[in-house]
Motif scaffolding. Structure first.
Motif, short mmCIF file in Angstrom:
data_model
loop_
_atom_site.label_atom_id
_atom_site.label_comp_id
_atom_site.label_asym_id
_atom_site.label_seq_id
_atom_site.Cartn_x
_atom_site.Cartn_y
_atom_site.Cartn_z
N PRO A 23 -9.18 -5.86 -1.98
CA PRO A 23 -8.10 -5.90 -3.09
C PRO A 23 -7.02 -6.52 -2.40
O PRO A 23 -6.55 -6.67 -1.24
CB PRO A 23 -7.97 -4.50 -3.22
N ASP A 24 -6.32 -7.30 -3.22
CA ASP A 24 -4.91 -8.17 -2.77
C ASP A 24 -3.90 -7.25 -1.98
O ASP A 24 -3.46 -7.45 -1.27
CB ASP A 24 -4.47 -8.96 -3.78
N ILE A 25 -3.68 -6.01 -2.53
CA ILE A 25 -2.82 -5.09 -2.05
C ILE A 25 -3.26 -4.87 -0.61
O ILE A 25 -2.34 -4.48 0.24
CB ILE A 25 -2.68 -3.67 -2.92
N VAL A 26 -4.54 -4.55 -0.23
CA VAL A 26 -5.08 -4.22 0.91
C VAL A 26 -4.89 -5.54 2.00
O VAL A 26 -4.23 -5.23 3.00
CB VAL A 26 -6.73 -4.01 0.80
N LEU A 27 -5.08 -6.73 1.62
CA LEU A 27 -4.84 -7.84 2.23
C LEU A 27 -3.52 -7.97 2.69
O LEU A 27 -3.04 -8.39 3.89
CB LEU A 27 -5.31 -9.21 1.44
N GLU A 28 -2.38 -7.96 1.31
CA GLU A 28 -1.06 -7.95 1.89
C GLU A 28 -0.58 -7.05 2.66
O GLU A 28 0.22 -7.51 3.49
CB GLU A 28 -0.25 -7.97 0.28
N SER A 29 -0.88 -5.60 2.52
CA SER A 29 -0.58 -4.59 3.48
C SER A 29 -1.15 -5.03 4.75
O SER A 29 -0.32 -4.38 5.85
CB SER A 29 -0.95 -3.29 2.96
N LEU A 30 -2.28 -5.54 4.97
CA LEU A 30 -2.77 -5.77 6.23
C LEU A 30 -1.90 -6.94 7.07
O LEU A 30 -1.55 -6.69 8.18
CB LEU A 30 -4.43 -6.26 6.14
N LEU A 31 -1.45 -7.87 6.24
CA LEU A 31 -0.75 -9.04 7.00
C LEU A 31 0.71 -8.34 7.32
O LEU A 31 1.22 -8.69 8.49
CB LEU A 31 -0.67 -10.04 5.90
N THR A 32 1.09 -7.63 6.52
CA THR A 32 2.50 -6.99 6.73
C THR A 32 2.32 -6.17 8.07
O THR A 32 3.14 -6.18 8.88
CB THR A 32 3.07 -6.13 5.38
N ASP A 33 1.41 -5.31 8.09
CA ASP A 33 1.02 -4.52 9.40
C ASP A 33 0.88 -5.30 10.50
O ASP A 33 1.43 -5.08 11.55
CB ASP A 33 -0.35 -3.60 8.94
N LEU B 132 -7.94 3.54 -2.73
CA LEU B 132 -8.41 2.27 -1.90
C LEU B 132 -9.12 2.71 -0.69
O LEU B 132 -10.06 2.02 -0.21
CB LEU B 132 -7.10 1.64 -1.74
N ALA B 133 -8.85 3.85 -0.06
CA ALA B 133 -9.39 4.33 1.07
C ALA B 133 -11.08 4.70 0.91
O ALA B 133 -12.02 4.11 1.56
CB ALA B 133 -9.02 5.57 1.68
N ARG B 134 -11.18 5.31 -0.41
CA ARG B 134 -12.38 5.43 -0.90
C ARG B 134 -13.30 4.39 -1.23
O ARG B 134 -14.71 4.20 -0.86
CB ARG B 134 -12.55 6.63 -1.85
N PHE C 189 0.72 -1.25 -0.14
CA PHE C 189 0.01 -0.05 0.03
C PHE C 189 0.95 1.17 0.14
O PHE C 189 0.44 2.18 -0.66
CB PHE C 189 -0.91 -0.01 1.17
N HIS C 190 2.02 1.24 0.89
CA HIS C 190 2.73 2.43 1.00
C HIS C 190 3.80 2.65 -0.20
O HIS C 190 4.29 3.81 -0.28
CB HIS C 190 3.53 2.52 2.26
#
Length: 240
Positions: free
Chosen positions: A161-171, A14-16, A3-4
């Protein structure tokens, strides 16, 4: 890519999208159904809706802090935040829906007109982390996507979205590491390299594996659906 790594405009999109996802699920609930339970233990949908609405207002305060340099915390205290949610949950369904709409519009307006020079200004989150103002976009993104599922009326992590899932897991894994939690955990997402939470591979490992959406749901504390382990699926360490 995470995400970043995206351009700011893509992160805002993605936030919207997450806000629209939450709003759609909210619109499908009748006023009477707002008294129902969520996936969060002990919380009703009214409490969750109050929390999501006031979270947007709290992020607005961080943006004001960054833009003006005048310290404006998200909340005065943890108790003030909790009291705000309790009192907000006593509002009528119409008032709660209006709170959500109003605070969403207010936050989006601040993002749209935020000074470009202030995006890197440092503010402090409710957890005490010092972050740039641009972090408010990720904070809201994870808030609306996850809490849409918490409404418990059909939203699924598989819709993210995959990028949200991947970023959540990293977070989430990052938080565990900072807190020294889950050192014996190994996360295996289908098709990806295993992730060892601790710094070293432990002698006795608890392996959790499954598809990305299922692993993130488990890691976020929303249930072990679609994941398995080398024993009984463990409870994930606390995250937020």
């Amino acid at each position: 890519m995470r995400f970043h790594d995206l351009e700011l405009s893509e992160r805002l999109l993605l936030a919207r999208r997450g806000t629209a996802f939450f709003a759609q699920r909210l619109a499908e609930l009748t006023d009477d159904e707002l008294d129902g339970d969520t996936l969060l233990d002990g919380w009703t949908r009214k409490q969750l809706l109050a929390h999501v609405g006031y979270n947007a207002a709290a992020l607005c305060r961080l943006l004001d802090w960054a833009a003006t340099g005048v310290e404006t915390p998200m909340y005065e205290s943890t108790e003030q935040r909790n009291q705000e949610i309790r009192e907000g949950a006593t509002l009528s369904p119409a008032a709660l829906r209006n709170l959500f709409d109003h605070t969403v519009a207010r936050l989006d307006e601040k993002w749209r007109h935020f000074p470009e020079s202030a995006w890197d200004a440092e503010v402090r989150t409710a957890q005490g982390r010092n972050v740039p103002a641009s972090e408010t976009v990720w904070m809201r993104t994870r808030e609306v996507w996850i809490h849409a599922v918490d409404l418990a009326n059909g939203a699924r992590f598989t819709s993210f979205p995959d990028i949200v899932l991947e970023s959540l897991l990293t977070d989430i894994v990052g938080v565990w590491r900072r807190k020294g939690l889950g050192d014996d955990l190994v996360i295996e997402v289908t098709g990806a390299e295993p992730v060892t939470v601790g710094n070293e591979v432990p002698d006795s490992r608890r392996v959790v594996h499954g598809p990305l959406a299922g692993v993130v749901r488990w890691a976020a504390g929303r249930g072990a659906i679609g994941v398995s382990s080398n024993g009984r699926v463990p409870e994930p360490p606390p995250w937020l």
